[in-house]
Design an enzyme around this catalytic site. Structure first.
Site, short mmCIF file in Angstrom:
data_model
loop_
_atom_site.label_atom_id
_atom_site.label_comp_id
_atom_site.label_asym_id
_atom_site.label_seq_id
_atom_site.Cartn_x
_atom_site.Cartn_y
_atom_site.Cartn_z
N ARG A 1 0.83 -1.21 0.00
CA ARG A 1 0.00 0.00 0.00
C ARG A 1 0.86 1.24 0.00
O ARG A 1 1.93 1.29 0.60
CB ARG A 1 -0.90 0.01 1.24
CG ARG A 1 -1.83 1.22 1.28
CD ARG A 1 -2.68 1.24 2.50
NE ARG A 1 -1.92 1.75 3.64
CZ ARG A 1 -2.42 1.90 4.85
NH1 ARG A 1 -3.67 1.57 5.11
NH2 ARG A 1 -1.67 2.37 5.82
N CYS B 1 0.14 5.49 0.71
CA CYS B 1 -0.85 6.46 1.20
C CYS B 1 -0.23 7.83 1.06
O CYS B 1 0.86 8.08 1.58
CB CYS B 1 -1.22 6.17 2.65
SG CYS B 1 -2.48 7.28 3.30
#
Length: 126
Positions: A103, A105
């Site tokens: 991920r 962000c």
């Protein structure tokens, strides 16, 4: 062959793009903002918006024949990095297995419809 993904369980595209694409065994979702596909509403809080964005990602991935367990990478765009911990709490209820997706962000200045979050994903169709 590339196949566009179309589902009524996620918001329709608001521009010249698909909700997602199937390319071989890979599924790419477009960024999913927290618009409820049933009524067009957007929650007021980051928690409500994170939940709806993830529901929309889930709907697109499932329309392609996969599940959230098949997601290998997500990108989360948030309006305010101060929301990071709260977003993580919601995110962890959707991705909680032993093989969590990679991920990124990032904090962004502005998102479509002035929402607080947008999430996109890549999954593998088995």
């Amino acid at each position: 062959m590339n196949t566009p993904i179309k589902t009524n369980s996620a918001p329709a595209a608001i521009g010249p793009y698909s909700q997602g694409m199937i390319c071989g065994n890979l599924i790419y979702t477009s960024g999913q903002i927290p618009v409820n596909p049933a009524d067009g509403s957007v929650g007021a809080t980051i928690a409500e918006q994170a939940r709806q964005s993830l529901e929309n990602v889930k709907a697109v991935v499932e329309a392609a024949g996969a599940t959230l367990n098949d997601v290998v990478k997500t990108t989360v765009f948030i309006k305010d990095m101060a929301s990071f911990a709260e977003v993580n709490e919601i995110y962890a209820t959707y991705f909680n297995g032993p093989a969590l997706p990679a991920r990124s962000c990032v904090e962004v200045a502005r998102l479509p419809k002035d929402v607080l979050i947008e999430i996109e994903a890549i999954a593998i169709k088995h």
